[in-house]
Design an enzyme around this catalytic site. Structure first.
Site, PDB file in Angstrom:
ATOM      1  N   ASP A  94      -3.360   4.407  -2.080  1.00 31.45           N
ATOM      2  CA  ASP A  94      -4.347   4.875  -1.093  1.00 31.45           C
ATOM      3  C   ASP A  94      -4.249   6.390  -0.947  1.00 31.45           C
ATOM      4  O   ASP A  94      -3.626   6.896  -0.018  1.00 31.45           O
ATOM      5  CB  ASP A  94      -4.037   4.161   0.236  1.00 31.45           C
ATOM      6  N   LYS A 151      -7.151   8.387  -1.220  1.00 30.30           N
ATOM      7  CA  LYS A 151      -8.431   8.844  -0.630  1.00 30.30           C
ATOM      8  C   LYS A 151      -8.941  10.152  -1.226  1.00 30.30           C
ATOM      9  O   LYS A 151      -9.130  11.153  -0.520  1.00 30.30           O
ATOM     10  CB  LYS A 151      -8.286   9.006   0.884  1.00 30.30           C
ATOM     11  N   LYS A 211       0.843  -1.188   0.000  1.00 29.87           N
ATOM     12  CA  LYS A 211       0.000   0.000   0.000  1.00 29.87           C
ATOM     13  C   LYS A 211       0.881   1.242   0.000  1.00 29.87           C
ATOM     14  O   LYS A 211       1.738   1.420   0.871  1.00 29.87           O
ATOM     15  CB  LYS A 211      -0.914   0.038   1.224  1.00 29.87           C
ATOM     16  N   ARG A 242       1.906  -0.352  10.960  1.00 29.86           N
ATOM     17  CA  ARG A 242       2.883  -0.376  12.055  1.00 29.86           C
ATOM     18  C   ARG A 242       3.133  -1.742  12.690  1.00 29.86           C
ATOM     19  O   ARG A 242       4.282  -2.011  13.066  1.00 29.86           O
ATOM     20  CB  ARG A 242       2.496   0.691  13.090  1.00 29.86           C
ATOM     21  N   ASP A 265     -13.289  15.379  -3.724  1.00 32.52           N
ATOM     22  CA  ASP A 265     -13.338  16.741  -4.269  1.00 32.52           C
ATOM     23  C   ASP A 265     -14.564  16.810  -5.171  1.00 32.52           C
ATOM     24  O   ASP A 265     -15.359  15.863  -5.211  1.00 32.52           O
ATOM     25  CB  ASP A 265     -12.031  17.028  -5.038  1.00 32.52           C
ATOM     26  N   THR A 301     -10.992   4.142  10.129  1.00 32.38           N
ATOM     27  CA  THR A 301     -10.955   3.233  11.285  1.00 32.38           C
ATOM     28  C   THR A 301     -10.439   3.943  12.545  1.00 32.38           C
ATOM     29  O   THR A 301     -10.473   3.371  13.631  1.00 32.38           O
ATOM     30  CB  THR A 301     -10.100   1.992  10.979  1.00 32.38           C
TER      31      THR A 301
HETATM   32  O1  C5P Z   1      -0.147   1.433  10.996  1.00 26.44           O
HETATM   33  P1  C5P Z   1      -1.565   0.985  10.769  1.00 26.44           P
HETATM   34  O2  C5P Z   1      -1.714  -0.533  10.717  1.00 26.44           O
HETATM   35  O3  C5P Z   1      -2.555   1.642  11.705  1.00 26.44           O
HETATM   36  O4  C5P Z   1      -1.877   1.489   9.283  1.00 26.44           O
HETATM   37  C1  C5P Z   1      -3.147   1.424   8.704  1.00 26.44           C
HETATM   38  C2  C5P Z   1      -3.072   1.991   7.323  1.00 26.44           C
HETATM   39  O5  C5P Z   1      -4.362   1.935   6.729  1.00 26.44           O
HETATM   40  C3  C5P Z   1      -2.616   3.443   7.273  1.00 26.44           C
HETATM   41  O6  C5P Z   1      -1.752   3.559   6.155  1.00 26.44           O
HETATM   42  C4  C5P Z   1      -3.884   4.242   7.057  1.00 26.44           C
HETATM   43  O7  C5P Z   1      -3.664   5.358   6.229  1.00 26.44           O
HETATM   44  C5  C5P Z   1      -4.757   3.230   6.321  1.00 26.44           C
HETATM   45  N1  C5P Z   1      -6.205   3.421   6.485  1.00 26.44           N
HETATM   46  C6  C5P Z   1      -6.843   3.369   7.708  1.00 26.44           C
HETATM   47  N2  C5P Z   1      -8.209   3.548   7.790  1.00 26.44           N
HETATM   48  C7  C5P Z   1      -8.917   3.770   6.677  1.00 26.44           C
HETATM   49  C8  C5P Z   1      -8.273   3.817   5.427  1.00 26.44           C
HETATM   50  C9  C5P Z   1      -6.901   3.624   5.371  1.00 26.44           C
HETATM   51  O8  C5P Z   1      -6.198   3.135   8.717  1.00 26.44           O
HETATM   52  N3  C5P Z   1     -10.242   3.885   6.740  1.00 26.44           N
END
Ligand code: C5P
Length: 236
Positions: free
Chosen positions: A61, A63, A34, A213, A66, A121
């Site tokens: 990603d 997002k 991603k 992470r 606009d 999320t």
């Molecule tokens: O580090 P972590 O596991 O929290 O990363 C989650 C990834 O998913 C991040 O790159 C974040 O931008 C992405 N994301 C998210 N929630 C969303 C859409 C994308 O956490 N609704």
């Protein structure tokens, strides 16, 4: 379509992400990558081509959200990057999502998967109510946005694994759920609010988990990736 683990490569420059991906060179299963805003803004579109050349599938990603015309034209630019999946915010309305589909579709009629973010999320139901003035249960909001996305011709949504069952129930098993907010049991939650383990995401029927992470910040990222695959995928 098999389930897959998408590794959120949230690095700010080319050297950092390529150094990270080098660690996976010996893996039989090449991670689905991603590329989010941080890396895209920091390293530019060339990083997408370079990671693609290395043989990874890519979820871009960015997002988008606009006015329809701007989103359509931006999607037409992204189309030429030849990614496997990209996204926008369902919040931008059905009209905006339809414009995005038009912009992303290649002259031969094919296009990358296009999915819509429902509610981030990191957003809790309380914040949604207090700050966004959306006074409905969170799963209802996610489902409503998913139905809008489906009506606009999109392929699926980004949501929490917790919402995968309700989305699949209403939109069908073929409507893809891409789910961030994944943590190992006992792992740090950080800024995420709606989280589950990879095994629980599998049980709930998510099609893809997006893991950042817990893999990128692990002492052994390859081992953490393998653990996600073992817990979530049909075959390791
Ligand atoms: O580090 P972590 O596991 O929290 O990363 C989650 C990834 O998913 C991040 O790159 C974040 O931008 C992405 N994301 C998210 N929630 C969303 C859409 C994308 O956490 N609704």
């Amino acid at each position: 379509m098999g389930k897959d683990v998408i590794v959120a490569c949230d690095f700010s420059n080319r050297e950092a992400v390529l150094g990270f991906l080098d660690r996976f060179a010996g893996e039989a299963r090449k991670p689905y990558v991603k590329i989010g805003m941080e890396l895209f803004y920091g390293a530019g579109p060339d990083i997408v081509r370079e990671i693609k050349r290395r043989g990874h599938r890519i979820f871009l990603d960015l997002k988008l959200c606009d006015i329809p015309n701007t989103v359509k034209k931006s999607m037409a630019v992204l189309r030429d990057l030849d990614v496997d999946m990209t996204n926008l915010h369902a919040f931008g309305t059905i009209e905006m999502m339809k414009a995005a589909v038009e912009g992303l579709t290649r002259p031969d009629g094919t296009r990358p998967l296009l999915i819509a973010v429902t509610q981030l999320t990191s957003t809790s139901e309380q914040r949604m109510r207090d700050e966004l003035l959306i006074d409905r249960p969170l799963p209802d909001v996610v489902l409503h946005y998913a139905k809008n996305a489906q009506a606009a011709g999109l392929d699926g949504v980004v949501c929490s694994p917790l919402e995968s069952p309700v989305v699949h129930g209403a939109c069908g098993a073929g409507f893809v759920t891409v789910t961030p907010g994944v943590r190992f049991a006992g792992g740090a939650v950080g800024d995420q609010a709606r989280v589950t383990t990879p095994a629980k995401a599998r049980e709930l029927g998510s099609d893809y988990i997006v893991v950042g992470r817990p893999i990128t910040a692990a002492d052994d990222p390859v081992a953490a990736y393998r653990r996600c695959v073992a817990e979530f995928c049909d075959e390791a």
